[in-house]
Design a protein around this motif. Structure first.
Motif, mmCIF file in Angstrom:
data_model
loop_
_atom_site.group_PDB
_atom_site.id
_atom_site.type_symbol
_atom_site.label_atom_id
_atom_site.label_comp_id
_atom_site.label_asym_id
_atom_site.label_seq_id
_atom_site.Cartn_x
_atom_site.Cartn_y
_atom_site.Cartn_z
ATOM 1 N N PHE A 71 11.342 -4.122 2.845
ATOM 2 C CA PHE A 71 10.722 -3.959 3.990
ATOM 3 C C PHE A 71 10.783 -5.069 5.203
ATOM 4 N N VAL A 72 10.648 -6.326 4.407
ATOM 5 C CA VAL A 72 10.826 -7.508 5.348
ATOM 6 C C VAL A 72 11.931 -7.401 5.796
ATOM 7 N N THR A 73 13.208 -7.418 5.244
ATOM 8 C CA THR A 73 14.551 -7.440 5.794
ATOM 9 C C THR A 73 14.767 -6.449 6.890
ATOM 10 N N ALA A 74 14.159 -5.279 6.575
ATOM 11 C CA ALA A 74 14.300 -3.943 7.535
ATOM 12 C C ALA A 74 13.605 -4.447 8.993
ATOM 13 N N VAL A 75 12.305 -4.761 8.732
ATOM 14 C CA VAL A 75 11.698 -5.005 10.062
ATOM 15 C C VAL A 75 12.052 -6.469 10.590
ATOM 16 N N ASN A 76 12.594 -7.543 9.859
ATOM 17 C CA ASN A 76 13.281 -8.470 10.521
ATOM 18 C C ASN A 76 14.492 -8.013 11.450
ATOM 19 N N CYS A 103 5.047 -17.867 -8.552
ATOM 20 C CA CYS A 103 6.043 -18.236 -7.670
ATOM 21 C C CYS A 103 5.979 -17.417 -6.565
ATOM 22 N N THR A 104 6.460 -16.076 -6.669
ATOM 23 C CA THR A 104 6.702 -15.251 -5.752
ATOM 24 C C THR A 104 5.374 -14.829 -4.892
ATOM 25 N N LEU A 105 4.412 -15.108 -5.522
ATOM 26 C CA LEU A 105 3.183 -14.765 -4.721
ATOM 27 C C LEU A 105 2.681 -15.976 -3.921
ATOM 28 N N GLY A 106 3.050 -17.223 -4.365
ATOM 29 C CA GLY A 106 2.938 -18.458 -3.566
ATOM 30 C C GLY A 106 4.003 -18.401 -2.360
ATOM 31 N N PHE A 118 0.684 -1.169 0.047
ATOM 32 C CA PHE A 118 -0.051 -0.021 0.035
ATOM 33 C C PHE A 118 0.934 1.236 -0.111
ATOM 34 N N ILE A 119 1.992 1.141 0.770
ATOM 35 C CA ILE A 119 2.853 2.477 0.816
ATOM 36 C C ILE A 119 3.214 2.964 -0.511
ATOM 37 N N PRO A 120 3.804 2.039 -1.478
ATOM 38 C CA PRO A 120 4.498 2.490 -2.704
ATOM 39 C C PRO A 120 3.393 3.136 -3.689
ATOM 40 N N SER A 121 2.204 2.735 -3.554
ATOM 41 C CA SER A 121 0.952 3.298 -4.255
ATOM 42 C C SER A 121 0.832 4.742 -4.144
ATOM 43 N N LEU A 122 0.984 5.339 -2.909
ATOM 44 C CA LEU A 122 1.067 6.611 -2.462
ATOM 45 C C LEU A 122 2.138 7.575 -3.286
ATOM 46 N N PHE A 123 3.178 6.763 -3.510
ATOM 47 C CA PHE A 123 4.299 7.620 -4.241
ATOM 48 C C PHE A 123 4.257 7.308 -5.535
ATOM 49 N N LEU A 124 4.147 6.079 -6.315
ATOM 50 C CA LEU A 124 4.597 5.404 -7.661
ATOM 51 C C LEU A 124 2.993 5.477 -8.295
ATOM 52 N N GLU A 125 3.141 6.151 -9.472
ATOM 53 C CA GLU A 125 1.912 5.984 -10.217
ATOM 54 C C GLU A 125 1.714 4.788 -10.713
ATOM 55 N N ASN A 126 0.379 4.222 -11.008
ATOM 56 C CA ASN A 126 -0.016 3.085 -11.593
ATOM 57 C C ASN A 126 0.812 1.662 -10.742
ATOM 58 N N PHE A 127 1.306 1.927 -9.675
ATOM 59 C CA PHE A 127 1.673 0.607 -9.044
ATOM 60 C C PHE A 127 0.968 -0.274 -8.809
ATOM 61 N N SER A 128 1.112 -1.686 -8.842
ATOM 62 C CA SER A 128 0.442 -2.613 -8.246
ATOM 63 C C SER A 128 1.289 -3.914 -8.388
ATOM 64 N N ILE A 129 0.950 -4.969 -7.624
ATOM 65 C CA ILE A 129 1.714 -6.184 -7.494
ATOM 66 C C ILE A 129 1.768 -6.842 -8.955
ATOM 67 N N LEU A 130 1.065 -6.732 -9.769
ATOM 68 C CA LEU A 130 1.016 -7.583 -10.990
ATOM 69 C C LEU A 130 1.558 -6.831 -12.070
ATOM 70 N N GLU A 131 0.948 -5.399 -12.335
ATOM 71 C CA GLU A 131 1.528 -4.427 -13.253
ATOM 72 C C GLU A 131 3.180 -4.085 -13.038
ATOM 73 N N THR A 132 3.339 -3.963 -11.682
ATOM 74 C CA THR A 132 4.941 -3.312 -11.646
ATOM 75 C C THR A 132 5.397 -4.468 -10.567
ATOM 76 N N HIS A 133 5.368 -5.753 -10.920
ATOM 77 C CA HIS A 133 5.590 -6.941 -10.082
ATOM 78 C C HIS A 133 7.121 -6.737 -9.500
ATOM 79 N N LEU A 134 8.203 -6.464 -10.506
ATOM 80 C CA LEU A 134 9.605 -6.338 -10.178
ATOM 81 C C LEU A 134 9.827 -5.220 -9.208
ATOM 82 N N THR A 135 9.188 -4.016 -9.319
ATOM 83 C CA THR A 135 9.382 -3.115 -8.340
ATOM 84 C C THR A 135 9.023 -3.444 -7.044
ATOM 85 N N TRP A 136 7.559 -4.336 -6.826
ATOM 86 C CA TRP A 136 7.196 -4.737 -5.794
ATOM 87 C C TRP A 136 8.223 -5.706 -4.922
ATOM 88 N N LEU A 137 8.920 -6.509 -5.970
ATOM 89 C CA LEU A 137 9.745 -7.552 -5.262
ATOM 90 C C LEU A 137 10.856 -6.539 -4.382
#
Length: 219
Positions: A50-55, A188-191, A25-44
């Motif tokens: 995010f996950v590494t930093a929180v861990n 695979c990444t979603l799985g 949700f946060i990237p969608s506030l700053f990146l236009e047309n951001f979505s898990i499917l359409e901009t999948h590499l960016t989301w990865l």
């Protein structure tokens, strides 16, 4: 085993899940047309960060494996560099394994490598945070009856569930449904992501349910 330890584990896992939600949700506030499917590499990229930093923050704050020995700054720097090397080796190893199992060698190489990165984030990063760059400890935890705490029990479950999720995610790829999420390596990444989240949810509940039967040996 105290109920407070299980609660602490549960809250830690909920924050890890929250980090994945934030990466959506946060990237969608700053990146236009951001979505898990359409901009999948960016989301990865973002999800892995995010996950590494929180861990890292959580394990530094919670300190589930507190050591009585004080380490020098040199030792801490060396340990950090070893962790970085282990993470990179994990990414390259997964990449090679994916190619051996049929992923494109040249075409979509970046996509394959980012799949390796996100899977390493869900599996290798928690191992490094909890156990450090210690292969002997890794082998102990993932051997039968080798865990010594609820944190290691949880590590087993989340790691295995991430791998299982990634494997299940590969099953729909050959089917001729022509869905956008069937493009390599989105399913695979979603799985792997769903598997990781499932492990984070199930492991504290399983530990709480079996708390009277679980016994741990001290190192």
């Amino acid at each position: 085993m105290k109920d407070t330890d299980i609660k602490r584990l549960l809250y830690t896992h909920l924050l890890c899940i929250f980090s994945i939600i934030l990466s959506v949700f946060i990237p969608s506030l700053f990146l236009e047309n951001f979505s898990i499917l359409e901009t999948h590499l960016t989301w990865l990229y973002i999800c892995s960060g995010f996950v590494t930093a929180v861990n890292l923050v959580l394990y530094l704050a919670v300190k589930p494996n507190t050591s009585s020995k004080r380490s020098s700054l040199t030792h801490k720097v060396t340990r950090f560099l070893k962790c970085c090397i282990y993470f990179l080796l994990s990414c390259f190893s997964f990449h090679v394994i994916f190619v051996l199992y049929g992923a494109p060698l040249i075409e979509l190489a970046l996509e394959t490598f980012l799949f390796a990165v996100i899977l390493s984030t869900f599996t290798t990063v928690p191992c490094l945070c909890l156990l450090g760059p210690n292969l002997k400890a890794w082998l102990r935890v993932f051997s039968r009856n080798g865990v010594t705490s609820i944190w290691e029990n949880s590590l087993q479950m989340t790691t295995i569930s991430s791998f299982v999720g990634a494997w299940l995610g590969a099953l729909p790829i050959p089917l001729d449904w022509e869905r956008p999420w069937q493009v390599w390596p989105i399913s695979c990444t979603l799985g792997a992501t769903f598997g990781y989240v499932a492990g984070l949810v199930i492991s504290p509940l399983w530990i709480y349910w079996n708390r009277k039967q679980l016994t741990y040996k001290n190192n």
